[in-house]
Design a protein around this motif. Structure first.
Motif: not given
Length: 343
Positions: A261-290
């Motif tokens: 909650x306290x990671x308040x401001x995104x200031x840089x984007x190092x990399x990003x990949x849309x690994x697989x397609x998402x469609x309506x009906x999919x349930x999205x969850x998330x995890x993070x690594x420091x």
């Protein structure tokens, strides 16, 4: 011909700069709609008073809302005939965007490479979002796979830009006046601060959201993203509309509130990949690594480098890739970014 069919791969030229239409003045409506589309609860973006206590003049528009707004302007010129948006690098949020700012965008083609099938190619562009004063508020590189209109058009000399893998901590743009020494952790929603996180730590954000067609369509219209794969159900052979990748980015970021909650401001984007397609009906969850941490010159402010991964139903906890290095089919997004956090 007065209508715009969109550019095809063979129509791009290395080094050309494309000025995108249409400038847009940001209002508080963008914030309200963004918070309606995603469970976004960042205090710095929700409360003018909280933002002022942190040294800003008012609550900015959410970083990703500004990103989507700039990104959307590029779609008619860059990805109207896209097969897929592939990745991002060298992203920087140079200045906060506030209600009343007018944003426009321009992109320079920095790389071209035709695919071996001869039916499409990858276009690399560096995009800048500018405000009404001509100041760069946001810049990033993205690469997108675009169809060829003329399969007999000759392939250009392949040029793949050399991009930095990580924005250096010393180069992170810190908003002027930002001061977290008086940060209110109770109002922010969590007590965890910069020093409570360790490099290598993984966080399961627990919550999930099922993607609805209506929400996705509202999001793409809000950001004026007119890519055919998102709007036109007849454009793909399977008759399904592909969920806009930015929708998944914002959903994952909003879900990461539970634990970050306290990671308040995104200031840089190092990399990003849309690994697989998402469609309506999919349930999205998330995890993070420091991935990394660094101090900054701003009082009470530390920088934290995070990998946030969005997955759909069926994903194993913290699983990312197969033994051969290919993303698992349940992984939707792999995002590497720097955020600012109170010490």
């Amino acid at each position: 011909m007065k209508t715009n069919p969109g550019r095809f791969f063979e129509e791009y030229r290395l080094g050309e700069t494309i000025v995108h239409a249409v400038p847009r003045t940001v209002s508080g409506g963008e914030r309200a709609l963004y918070h309606a589309l995603y469970p976004a609860r960042g205090a710095l973006y929700s409360s003018d008073e909280f933002a002022r206590d942190c040294g800003l003049s008012a609550a900015p528009i959410d970083d990703l809302a500004a990103f989507h707004l700039v990104f959307g302007k590029t779609v008619p010129d860059i990805s109207l005939n896209a097969v897929a948006n592939l990745g991002y690098a060298e992203g920087r949020w140079h200045l906060p965007v506030f209600a009343g700012d007018t944003l426009r965008a321009e992109s320079t083609v920095i790389g071209l490479k035709e695919n071996s099938n001869g039916k499409s190619g990858v276009v690399y562009v560096r995009t800048r979002g500018l405000n009404q004063r001509g100041e760069v508020v946001l810049s990033y590189v993205r690469w997108v796979m675009v169809r060829k209109g003329d399969l007999n058009a000759p392939a250009p000399e392949p040029v793949v830009p050399d991009l930095v893998q990580v924005v250096a901590a010393a180069d992170l743009p810190i908003p002027a006046g930002l001061d977290f020494t008086g940060y209110d952790f109770t109002l922010a929603g969590e007590a965890h601060r910069w020093g409570d996180y360790a490099v290598g730590e993984q966080i399961d954000h627990v919550d999930g959201v099922t993607i609805e067609e209506a929400e996705h369509m509202l999001a793409t219209r809000l950001w004026q993203n007119t890519a055919k794969v998102h709007f036109d159900a007849t454009f793909r052979e399977d008759g399904r509309r592909l969920i806009y990748g930015g929708h998944i980015i914002s959903m994952a970021r909003a879900l990461s509130f539970n634990g970050l909650a306290n990671a308040q401001m995104i200031v840089a984007l190092n990399a990003g990949a849309h690994a697989n397609p998402c469609f309506s009906g999919d349930t999205v969850k998330a995890w993070s690594e420091v991935l990394d941490k660094a101090p900054t010159a701003a009082p009470g402010v530390g920088a934290i480098r995070l990998r946030t991964v969005a997955v759909k139903q069926g994903a194993a906890p913290f699983a990312l890739k197969e033994a051969g290095g290919k993303y698992l089919p349940e992984v939707l997004l792999d995002l590497d970014y720097w955020a600012l956090m109170p010490l």
